[in-house]
Design a protein around this motif. Structure first.
Motif, PDB file in Angstrom:
ATOM      1  N   GLU A 102       0.835  -1.212   0.000  1.00  0.00           N
ATOM      2  CA  GLU A 102       0.000   0.000   0.000  1.00  0.00           C
ATOM      3  C   GLU A 102       0.867   1.258   0.000  1.00  0.00           C
ATOM      4  O   GLU A 102       0.596   2.226  -0.713  1.00  0.00           O
ATOM      5  N   LEU A 103       1.914   1.207   0.811  1.00  0.00           N
ATOM      6  CA  LEU A 103       2.804   2.373   0.891  1.00  0.00           C
ATOM      7  C   LEU A 103       3.503   2.608  -0.436  1.00  0.00           C
ATOM      8  O   LEU A 103       3.685   3.745  -0.873  1.00  0.00           O
ATOM      9  N   GLU A 104       3.857   1.506  -1.079  1.00  0.00           N
ATOM     10  CA  GLU A 104       4.551   1.606  -2.361  1.00  0.00           C
ATOM     11  C   GLU A 104       3.627   2.232  -3.415  1.00  0.00           C
ATOM     12  O   GLU A 104       4.051   3.096  -4.195  1.00  0.00           O
ATOM     13  N   VAL A 105       2.361   1.831  -3.403  1.00  0.00           N
ATOM     14  CA  VAL A 105       1.398   2.391  -4.357  1.00  0.00           C
ATOM     15  C   VAL A 105       1.258   3.903  -4.120  1.00  0.00           C
ATOM     16  O   VAL A 105       1.335   4.711  -5.050  1.00  0.00           O
ATOM     17  N   LYS A 106       1.120   4.283  -2.839  1.00  0.00           N
ATOM     18  CA  LYS A 106       1.003   5.718  -2.508  1.00  0.00           C
ATOM     19  C   LYS A 106       2.215   6.490  -3.025  1.00  0.00           C
ATOM     20  O   LYS A 106       2.088   7.580  -3.572  1.00  0.00           O
ATOM     21  N   ARG A 107       3.365   5.882  -2.815  1.00  0.00           N
ATOM     22  CA  ARG A 107       4.607   6.529  -3.233  1.00  0.00           C
ATOM     23  C   ARG A 107       4.626   6.764  -4.749  1.00  0.00           C
ATOM     24  O   ARG A 107       4.954   7.841  -5.225  1.00  0.00           O
ATOM     25  N   LYS A 108       4.226   5.712  -5.464  1.00  0.00           N
ATOM     26  CA  LYS A 108       4.252   5.790  -6.932  1.00  0.00           C
ATOM     27  C   LYS A 108       3.295   6.874  -7.424  1.00  0.00           C
ATOM     28  O   LYS A 108       3.612   7.609  -8.358  1.00  0.00           O
ATOM     29  N   ILE A 109       2.133   6.934  -6.780  1.00  0.00           N
ATOM     30  CA  ILE A 109       1.147   7.945  -7.189  1.00  0.00           C
ATOM     31  C   ILE A 109       1.732   9.341  -6.971  1.00  0.00           C
ATOM     32  O   ILE A 109       1.677  10.210  -7.851  1.00  0.00           O
ATOM     33  N   GLN A 110       2.337   9.539  -5.792  1.00  0.00           N
ATOM     34  CA  GLN A 110       2.933  10.867  -5.508  1.00  0.00           C
ATOM     35  C   GLN A 110       4.009  11.208  -6.534  1.00  0.00           C
ATOM     36  O   GLN A 110       4.036  12.310  -7.082  1.00  0.00           O
ATOM     37  N   LEU A 111       4.874  10.249  -6.780  1.00  0.00           N
ATOM     38  CA  LEU A 111       5.961  10.499  -7.734  1.00  0.00           C
ATOM     39  C   LEU A 111       5.390  10.792  -9.117  1.00  0.00           C
ATOM     40  O   LEU A 111       5.862  11.676  -9.830  1.00  0.00           O
ATOM     41  N   ASP A 120       1.700  10.253   3.852  1.00  0.00           N
ATOM     42  CA  ASP A 120       0.527  11.165   3.893  1.00  0.00           C
ATOM     43  C   ASP A 120      -0.203  11.177   5.238  1.00  0.00           C
ATOM     44  O   ASP A 120      -1.244  11.809   5.364  1.00  0.00           O
ATOM     45  N   ARG A 121       0.321  10.483   6.212  1.00  0.00           N
ATOM     46  CA  ARG A 121      -0.280  10.412   7.548  1.00  0.00           C
ATOM     47  C   ARG A 121      -1.691   9.824   7.510  1.00  0.00           C
ATOM     48  O   ARG A 121      -2.551  10.176   8.329  1.00  0.00           O
ATOM     49  N   GLY A 122      -1.869   8.922   6.553  1.00  0.00           N
ATOM     50  CA  GLY A 122      -3.170   8.260   6.444  1.00  0.00           C
ATOM     51  C   GLY A 122      -3.594   7.637   7.772  1.00  0.00           C
ATOM     52  O   GLY A 122      -4.777   7.708   8.147  1.00  0.00           O
ATOM     53  N   ALA A 123      -2.650   7.088   8.503  1.00  0.00           N
ATOM     54  CA  ALA A 123      -2.990   6.392   9.759  1.00  0.00           C
ATOM     55  C   ALA A 123      -3.547   7.359  10.802  1.00  0.00           C
ATOM     56  O   ALA A 123      -4.355   6.967  11.643  1.00  0.00           O
ATOM     57  N   LEU A 124      -3.106   8.617  10.708  1.00  0.00           N
ATOM     58  CA  LEU A 124      -3.598   9.593  11.701  1.00  0.00           C
ATOM     59  C   LEU A 124      -5.054   9.977  11.434  1.00  0.00           C
ATOM     60  O   LEU A 124      -5.739  10.484  12.318  1.00  0.00           O
ATOM     61  N   LYS A 125      -5.482   9.712  10.212  1.00  0.00           N
ATOM     62  CA  LYS A 125      -6.853  10.103   9.844  1.00  0.00           C
ATOM     63  C   LYS A 125      -7.867   9.013  10.171  1.00  0.00           C
ATOM     64  O   LYS A 125      -9.075   9.225  10.022  1.00  0.00           O
ATOM     65  N   LEU A 126      -7.394   7.864  10.586  1.00  0.00           N
ATOM     66  CA  LEU A 126      -8.316   6.765  10.907  1.00  0.00           C
ATOM     67  C   LEU A 126      -9.174   7.139  12.113  1.00  0.00           C
ATOM     68  O   LEU A 126      -8.679   7.736  13.072  1.00  0.00           O
ATOM     69  N   THR A 127     -10.444   6.754  12.043  1.00  0.00           N
ATOM     70  CA  THR A 127     -11.302   6.946  13.212  1.00  0.00           C
ATOM     71  C   THR A 127     -11.040   5.799  14.184  1.00  0.00           C
ATOM     72  O   THR A 127     -10.438   4.782  13.809  1.00  0.00           O
ATOM     73  N   ASP A 128     -11.506   5.952  15.417  1.00  0.00           N
ATOM     74  CA  ASP A 128     -11.336   4.880  16.399  1.00  0.00           C
ATOM     75  C   ASP A 128     -11.950   3.584  15.881  1.00  0.00           C
ATOM     76  O   ASP A 128     -11.382   2.502  16.054  1.00  0.00           O
ATOM     77  N   ALA A 129     -13.099   3.716  15.237  1.00  0.00           N
ATOM     78  CA  ALA A 129     -13.795   2.526  14.737  1.00  0.00           C
ATOM     79  C   ALA A 129     -12.978   1.841  13.649  1.00  0.00           C
ATOM     80  O   ALA A 129     -12.835   0.610  13.634  1.00  0.00           O
ATOM     81  N   GLU A 130     -12.401   2.651  12.764  1.00  0.00           N
ATOM     82  CA  GLU A 130     -11.585   2.058  11.683  1.00  0.00           C
ATOM     83  C   GLU A 130     -10.358   1.349  12.260  1.00  0.00           C
ATOM     84  O   GLU A 130      -9.976   0.260  11.815  1.00  0.00           O
ATOM     85  N   ARG A 131      -9.774   1.980  13.250  1.00  0.00           N
ATOM     86  CA  ARG A 131      -8.592   1.381  13.896  1.00  0.00           C
ATOM     87  C   ARG A 131      -8.982   0.056  14.569  1.00  0.00           C
ATOM     88  O   ARG A 131      -8.298  -0.948  14.427  1.00  0.00           O
ATOM     89  N   ALA A 132     -10.116   0.095  15.267  1.00  0.00           N
ATOM     90  CA  ALA A 132     -10.595  -1.107  15.954  1.00  0.00           C
ATOM     91  C   ALA A 132     -10.862  -2.219  14.941  1.00  0.00           C
ATOM     92  O   ALA A 132     -10.552  -3.390  15.197  1.00  0.00           O
TER      93      ALA A 132
END
Ligand code: GLU
Length: 452
Positions: A102-111, A120-132
């Motif tokens: 997943e990280l590699e795909v994100k990287r390729k898109i950015q490049l 992109d700090r995607g993990a920080l945007k997760l809600t508690d429910a998504e994390r759970a």
């Protein structure tokens, strides 16, 4: 008190680049009467090998870079755990669930969009429910350190001068893997705090790590991890030395595998390596030193250049040769053959590139030697020489003086057949010093045999 550290990962042998870093840290500590620590960065249990730990110790000992203490990261895991918990409580580390793909795909898109590949700090945007939900799926998180984007990063680098980084241009670094193991970034900062390291001197490939670690130091400090450091100083002084490259100016594969084992096999003196690496890439002249003290005394980070330092093996051999020519008998006493004397060392020393070659010359002194075939004319001459040999304080000059007189020979015609008959070689040590070592009886018999 200055405290430096050399922190190799025991995943291979030390190479010239590491040796140079170790040497400079050792010199920096020695110059100010401080301590030089060896820190084994062995958090990667899979790739770290005990044989390499031993090889690192042996290499440092061979070079004379004795550490004042040794630490192993694998024995300090509880410290990292405690620091991690403190950072977690302070909200400075966070769990992330992306897979490597997943990280590699994100990287390729950015490049692809012409953007820098910053996480992109995607993990920080997760809600508690998504994390759970991720946890419920059994996905264990890896952990990232949360850079503070409002805190610009700056330091005065001992080699590079004033350095500035915008934290928003850096990815939040992964500090811990999903299996709980540690990546380099956090343990190193924890250790530098805990061991009171005052100066971190390393290769410029670590500059962006330093930017991140400066924020880790600050966060550790804020979380109460500053015991060994004064409150005024949250992090050590940093200096990043330019990389070492081959003499063509490119990063060289060979340098990556060239280390003390190869130097030892080549019969090089540790002081040749020290003499070269101490000043390579600085504005101070590279010169042969028999003793490290003047190098320590003159060590000065402000003389380090920003351009890559070019390592040339031919220069190393030249330094080695110059050092061998000055080595006292004491330095070789341990490996010279039985019966080998100080006078022999002084006679032979100017002819050596490497001290070990002395064995071959001693073989020539003691014999047997292999003589070339001589012309009839030279045989007559050598027979005369055998007859003319008289033993006194200076038999060589007595012999050549007499032969010059009696035969009218001079120059090469006078000397070369004698040298060849007495040593089997066309060139070599000063015959005036060598002949007394060969001795009267042996010399006469060599001359006579050559005349046969
Ligand atoms: N183990 C790291 C390396 O070998 C240490 C870097 C450092 O000096 O902090 O690159």
């Amino acid at each position: 008190m200055v405290i430096t550290r050399f922190a190799p990962s025991p995943t291979g042998r030390l190479h010239v680049g590491n040796i140079r870093t170790a040497l400079h840290n050792w010199m920096l500590a020695r110059k100010s009467g401080g301590n030089f620590l060896l820190r084994i960065d062995d958090t990667d249990a899979e790739r770290s090998k005990e044989e390499y730990v031993e090889a690192i110790r042996a290499d440092l000992a061979w070079l004379g870079l004795t550490p004042d203490g040794e630490e192993r990261q694998s024995e300090r895991l509880d410290k990292y755990e405690a620091a991690f918990e403190a950072l977690k409580a302070a909200g400075r580390v966070y769990p992330a669930y992306e897979t490597a793909q997943e990280l590699e795909v994100k990287r390729k898109i950015q490049l692809g969009r012409g953007l820098p590949p910053i996480y992109d700090r995607g993990a920080l945007k997760l809600t508690d429910a998504e994390r759970a939900a991720k946890e419920a799926e059994g996905i264990a998180p890896h952990w990232r350190f949360k850079l503070d984007h409002d805190e610009p990063i700056a330091w005065e680098d001992g080699v590079r001068g004033s350095q500035k980084f915008d934290p928003a241009q850096l990815s939040d670094p992964v500090v811990r893997r999903a299996d709980g193991s540690w990546l380099y970034m956090l343990p190193s900062a924890v250790d530098d705090v805990d061991m009171g390291v005052t100066h971190v001197l390393r290769g410029e490939d670590h500059v962006s790590n330093t930017a991140v670690q400066i924020q880790i130091f600050t966060a550790l400090n804020a979380a109460g991890f500053a015991a060994a450091r004064s409150a005024a100083k949250t992090h050590p002084d940093f200096a990043h030395e330019a990389l070492l490259v081959g003499k063509e100016g490119k990063l060289s594969k060979r340098l990556g595998s060239l280390g003390c084992d190869a130097f030892r096999d080549q019969g090089l003196e540790p002081m040749a390596i020290i003499s070269l690496l101490a000043r390579l890439g600085t504005s101070q002249p590279v010169e042969p030193f028999l003793d490290v003290a003047p190098l320590v005394e003159s060590f000065d980070l402000s003389t380090f250049g920003r351009a890559p330092a070019k390592f040339d093996e031919a220069e190393l051999l030249r330094l080695n040769t110059a050092i061998v020519h000055q080595l006292p008998f004491e330095a070789v006493r341990g490996f010279v053959p039985e019966g080998f004397t100080e006078a022999a060392w002084h006679a032979i020393r100017p002819n050596l590139e490497k001290a070990s070659e002395v064995v071959e010359w001693w073989q020539i002194v003691t014999g047997p030697i292999e003589q070339p075939e001589f012309t009839d004319e030279d045989k007559v001459y050598l027979a005369q020489a055998a007859g003319a040999l008289s033993w006194g304080d200076d038999p060589w000059h007595a012999l050549t003086g007499a032969l010059k007189e009696s035969t009218g020979r001079k120059g090469k015609a006078l000397f070369l057949p004698l040298r060849q008959a007495l040593t089997g070689m066309n060139h070599g040590p000063d015959m005036g010093e060598l002949l007394p070592l060969i001795g009267e009886e042996e010399a006469r018999s060599r001359l006579a045999k050559a005349a046969e």
